[in-house]
Motif scaffolding. Structure first.
Motif, PDB file in Angstrom:
ATOM      1  N   ASP A 103       1.059  -1.504  -0.407  1.00 58.69           N
ATOM      2  CA  ASP A 103       0.516   0.355   0.025  1.00 58.69           C
ATOM      3  C   ASP A 103       0.828   1.353   0.387  1.00 58.69           C
ATOM      4  O   ASP A 103       0.441   2.461  -0.722  1.00 58.69           O
ATOM      5  N   TRP A 104       2.100   1.612   0.715  1.00 54.47           N
ATOM      6  CA  TRP A 104       2.635   2.562   0.713  1.00 54.47           C
ATOM      7  C   TRP A 104       3.615   2.922  -0.646  1.00 54.47           C
ATOM      8  O   TRP A 104       3.460   4.167  -1.223  1.00 54.47           O
ATOM      9  N   GLU A 105       3.499   1.116  -1.282  1.00 52.00           N
ATOM     10  CA  GLU A 105       4.720   2.203  -2.795  1.00 52.00           C
ATOM     11  C   GLU A 105       3.342   1.944  -3.662  1.00 52.00           C
ATOM     12  O   GLU A 105       3.610   3.306  -4.278  1.00 52.00           O
ATOM     13  N   TYR A 108       3.029   5.791  -3.285  1.00 47.71           N
ATOM     14  CA  TYR A 108       4.234   7.021  -2.964  1.00 47.71           C
ATOM     15  C   TYR A 108       4.095   7.078  -4.573  1.00 47.71           C
ATOM     16  O   TYR A 108       4.161   7.799  -5.516  1.00 47.71           O
TER      17      TYR A 108
END
Length: 151
Positions: A103-105, A108
């Motif tokens: 999710d963080w990728e 980003y």
């Protein structure tokens, strides 16, 4: 009676900020794609999607600005530019959503992609504003010299 023109230009600081933001958005997108923990085909898809969005942003910005005061393009061309922009955004969003990355990728890549779109429109406007100011200055210089010759 002479008419004076005041040409309003962007400050050099604004122009620098716009170019830096655009360059930074390209670097952030490139960095994210290069380091994305995914297969090469996913990275290639995302790079292609980002490039498609970049080029359609420039085309859309130009089309909107060209038709700002009067319709110079055909309705079919304007429709095609808008459709291409929405297809680029939709396909890129769909591909990013379906990628098997964290999710963080995804966050980003989404943030850098939106930064790319925003900075592209801002850069297009800044370049076109500068061009319009150049044309206005040239026009007022020609009018000023013709008035001088008449007197």
């Amino acid at each position: 009676m002479s008419q004076q023109f005041y040409v309003r230009r962007d400050t050099s600081t604004w122009v620098l900020q716009v170019w830096l933001a655009f360059a930074m958005s390209l670097i952030l997108c490139g960095y994210g794609i290069w380091n994305m923990p995914s297969e090469s085909l996913d990275r290639a898809f995302l790079a292609t999607g980002f490039f498609f969005c970049l080029s359609t942003c420039f085309a859309l910005a130009k089309s909107i600005r060209d038709n700002q005061n009067e319709q110079v393009d055909t309705g079919s061309w304007r429709m095609q530019v808008w459709i291409a922009f929405f297809i680029a955004v939709a396909l890129t969003a769909w591909g990013l959503y379906r990628m098997k990355i964290g999710d963080w990728e995804k966050g980003y890549m989404l943030a850098s992609w939106l930064f790319l779109i925003s900075s592209t429109f801002t850069l297009s406007k800044t370049i076109r504003d500068n061009h319009d100011a150049d044309l206005l200055e040239q026009s007022s210089a020609v009018q000023g010299s013709s008035r001088s010759k008449e007197q």
